[in-house]
Design a protein around this motif. Structure first.
Motif, mmCIF file in Angstrom:
data_model
loop_
_atom_site.group_PDB
_atom_site.id
_atom_site.type_symbol
_atom_site.label_atom_id
_atom_site.label_comp_id
_atom_site.label_asym_id
_atom_site.label_seq_id
_atom_site.Cartn_x
_atom_site.Cartn_y
_atom_site.Cartn_z
ATOM 1 N N SER A 1 0.023 3.285 6.279
ATOM 2 C CA SER A 1 1.449 3.195 6.559
ATOM 3 C C SER A 1 1.833 3.957 7.831
ATOM 4 O O SER A 1 2.575 3.457 8.678
ATOM 5 C CB SER A 1 2.205 3.712 5.335
ATOM 6 O OG SER A 1 3.512 4.045 5.670
ATOM 7 N N GLU A 2 1.284 5.167 7.991
ATOM 8 C CA GLU A 2 1.576 5.956 9.194
ATOM 9 C C GLU A 2 1.042 5.285 10.456
ATOM 10 O O GLU A 2 1.715 5.236 11.481
ATOM 11 C CB GLU A 2 0.938 7.350 9.085
ATOM 12 C CG GLU A 2 1.795 8.324 8.321
ATOM 13 C CD GLU A 2 1.015 9.556 7.883
ATOM 14 O OE1 GLU A 2 0.000 9.884 8.528
ATOM 15 O OE2 GLU A 2 1.423 10.161 6.885
ATOM 16 N N LEU B 1 0.564 2.147 10.953
ATOM 17 C CA LEU B 1 1.381 0.977 11.284
ATOM 18 C C LEU B 1 2.698 1.403 11.928
ATOM 19 O O LEU B 1 3.174 0.768 12.860
ATOM 20 C CB LEU B 1 1.660 0.152 10.020
ATOM 21 C CG LEU B 1 0.482 -0.683 9.528
ATOM 22 C CD1 LEU B 1 0.769 -1.226 8.131
ATOM 23 C CD2 LEU B 1 0.205 -1.831 10.486
ATOM 24 N N TYR B 2 3.257 2.493 11.446
ATOM 25 C CA TYR B 2 4.513 3.002 11.990
ATOM 26 C C TYR B 2 4.333 3.381 13.463
ATOM 27 O O TYR B 2 5.123 2.987 14.324
ATOM 28 C CB TYR B 2 4.959 4.209 11.168
ATOM 29 C CG TYR B 2 6.205 4.869 11.689
ATOM 30 C CD1 TYR B 2 7.470 4.361 11.376
ATOM 31 C CD2 TYR B 2 6.129 6.003 12.499
ATOM 32 C CE1 TYR B 2 8.615 4.963 11.854
ATOM 33 C CE2 TYR B 2 7.279 6.624 12.974
ATOM 34 C CZ TYR B 2 8.512 6.103 12.658
ATOM 35 O OH TYR B 2 9.654 6.698 13.140
ATOM 36 N N TRP C 1 0.320 -5.058 -1.655
ATOM 37 C CA TRP C 1 1.075 -4.095 -0.818
ATOM 38 C C TRP C 1 0.530 -4.099 0.601
ATOM 39 O O TRP C 1 1.286 -4.089 1.566
ATOM 40 C CB TRP C 1 0.954 -2.675 -1.382
ATOM 41 C CG TRP C 1 1.592 -2.476 -2.709
ATOM 42 C CD1 TRP C 1 2.482 -3.324 -3.321
ATOM 43 C CD2 TRP C 1 1.397 -1.390 -3.597
ATOM 44 N NE1 TRP C 1 2.844 -2.820 -4.550
ATOM 45 C CE2 TRP C 1 2.195 -1.637 -4.742
ATOM 46 C CE3 TRP C 1 0.629 -0.225 -3.551
ATOM 47 C CZ2 TRP C 1 2.235 -0.756 -5.831
ATOM 48 C CZ3 TRP C 1 0.676 0.654 -4.626
ATOM 49 C CH2 TRP C 1 1.476 0.389 -5.756
ATOM 50 N N LEU D 1 -3.412 4.834 1.458
ATOM 51 C CA LEU D 1 -2.268 3.962 1.744
ATOM 52 C C LEU D 1 -1.300 4.655 2.701
ATOM 53 O O LEU D 1 -0.698 4.014 3.558
ATOM 54 C CB LEU D 1 -1.538 3.603 0.439
ATOM 55 C CG LEU D 1 -2.131 2.452 -0.378
ATOM 56 C CD1 LEU D 1 -1.466 2.386 -1.736
ATOM 57 C CD2 LEU D 1 -1.958 1.121 0.348
ATOM 58 N N HIS D 2 -1.152 5.978 2.558
ATOM 59 C CA HIS D 2 -0.260 6.718 3.454
ATOM 60 C C HIS D 2 -0.746 6.640 4.893
ATOM 61 O O HIS D 2 0.042 6.461 5.817
ATOM 62 C CB HIS D 2 -0.188 8.194 3.031
ATOM 63 C CG HIS D 2 0.530 8.381 1.739
ATOM 64 N ND1 HIS D 2 -0.125 8.489 0.546
ATOM 65 C CD2 HIS D 2 1.843 8.438 1.468
ATOM 66 C CE1 HIS D 2 0.763 8.608 -0.418
ATOM 67 N NE2 HIS D 2 1.964 8.581 0.105
ATOM 68 N N MET E 1 2.568 -4.729 3.973
ATOM 69 C CA MET E 1 2.651 -3.700 5.015
ATOM 70 C C MET E 1 2.207 -4.252 6.366
ATOM 71 O O MET E 1 2.818 -3.996 7.389
ATOM 72 C CB MET E 1 1.756 -2.502 4.646
ATOM 73 C CG MET E 1 2.317 -1.651 3.536
ATOM 74 S SD MET E 1 1.045 -0.583 2.808
ATOM 75 C CE MET E 1 0.825 0.617 4.099
#
Lengths: 104, 253
Positions: free
Chosen positions: B134-135, B137-138, A68, B130-131, A72
């Motif tokens: 992800s944030e 990267l956003y 993952w 992981l959150h 990502m």
């Protein structure tokens, strides 16, 4: 330039809790034309030479989580430092949630 | 916690894989035992232990010796035991709990486990979910804001932070990045505690990891010498051609 580099090296020693004792063999400095202080790398290089210390969620296996992360970040290679237990029973396994400080 | 090395940093993550691990877990006993007895029996598992990998494991199921460096009871709640263990890589903690149960005479199983450290990388030091990845990267992709990403990802150099270090001159970097052995004249600074045969991190004066290798000389010898090979390179991390090429090709005789 090298004082910034040495500052970073000292941060590494502190993080690993080892003494920062160095022998100086040459007073050579480093040229800012080449390379980067690791924390100052441009983002693409920063990721390319990066490390994520992940709070792995319970459930997925270490391998799944690594794949993952690769997706990502859009990178082709990533590797983890030591598998966390394979699923002992279907659906369970993986790590438990982070323990609160008060439990310790 | 799971350390994940990205791209080039993948080359040194094997070091972490073979380093000691630390866990906090809960073991559940299948019968009643006094706290004193539990503590006493668990003490017996500190040191070198024999362990046969469990049925569901990824290695050969042969009896092997693993070392438990420390094993402490943190809390006891009836039959639940909260414990902390520091052990050699490849020690199965589930099996350890099972074996403790056998010795206590009531049997036991591991209920929960969380890794809190891999070598010097501890979970209280720059851990992210992981959150958060992800944030981060956003924010970077959408708003070109990279400050959070730079907290979520740390320089791969941290993976080898525990190694003695040798900092080399700019002129020696590219030769090592091409896989050459590190010779004494290329060295600018070095840790005082290098022993012969120990693993070292070879870095630039900017703190970039160039390679890891085995020291052929100890700190004293390197500081006294003017020439000779100081480090045999094992794994190169830095891409070649980033630093100037300073070495000379030997002319054909």
């Amino acid at each position: 330039m090298k004082e910034h580099g040495l500052e970073f090296v000292k941060r590494l020693d502190t993080a690993a809790n080892i003494p920062s004792n160095y022998i100086i063999k040459s007073e050579d400095d480093t040229d800012s034309k080449y390379g980067h202080i690791p924390t100052k790398r441009p983002v693409d290089l920063y990721i390319k030479y990066g490390l994520i210390v992940l709070d792995k969620p319970p459930g997925p296996t270490s391998h799944e989580v690594v794949s993952w992360i690769k997706k990502m970040l859009g990178i082709s290679r990533a590797g983890h430092g030591g598998t966390l237990e394979l699923r002992p029973f279907k659906g369970l396994g993986g790590e438990t949630l982070r323990l609160r400080e008060c439990c310790l | 916690m799971l350390p994940i090395a990205l791209e080039r940093a993948t080359r040194v993550v094997g070091i972490l894989m073979h380093s000691f691990k630390e866990y906090v877990g809960i073991m559940e006993l299948h019968g009643d035992v006094s706290k004193e007895r539990i503590v006493e029996v668990m003490k017996m598992f500190v040191g070198k232990i024999y362990q046969r990998p469990p049925v569901r494991s990824s290695v050969k199921r042969a009896l092997r010796v693993k070392e438990v460096y420390s094993l402490n009871v943190l809390e006891v709640n009836n039959r639940e035991i909260l414990f902390k263990v520091r052990c050699e890589s490849g020690t199965y903690v589930r099996k350890l709990c099972h074996d403790i149960g056998l010795l206590l005479g009531v049997e036991a199983h591991m209920r929960e486990l969380r890794r809190i450290a891999v070598a010097h990388l501890r979970e209280d030091l720059f851990i992210s979910t992981l959150h958060e990845v992800s944030e981060a990267l956003y924010l970077w992709r959408k708003y070109n804001e990279d400050s959070i990403l730079r907290n979520v990802v740390v320089p791969g150099e941290f993976a080898v932070a525990h190694l003695p270090k040798i900092l080399i001159k700019d002129g020696a970097v590219d030769a090592v990045a091409h896989g050459a052995q590190l010779a004494v004249p290329g060295i600018a600074m070095l840790s005082k505690d290098i022993t012969k045969g120990c693993r070292v991190a070879v870095m630039t004066l900017k703190g970039e990891l160039v390679a890891i290798g085995k020291a052929v000389m100890d700190s004293d010898e390197i500081s006294r010498s003017e020439k000779g090979i100081a480090v045999e390179i094992e794994r190169v991390v830095m891409e070649p051609n980033l630093y100037p090429k300073m070495w000379k090709r030997k002319l054909p005789q």
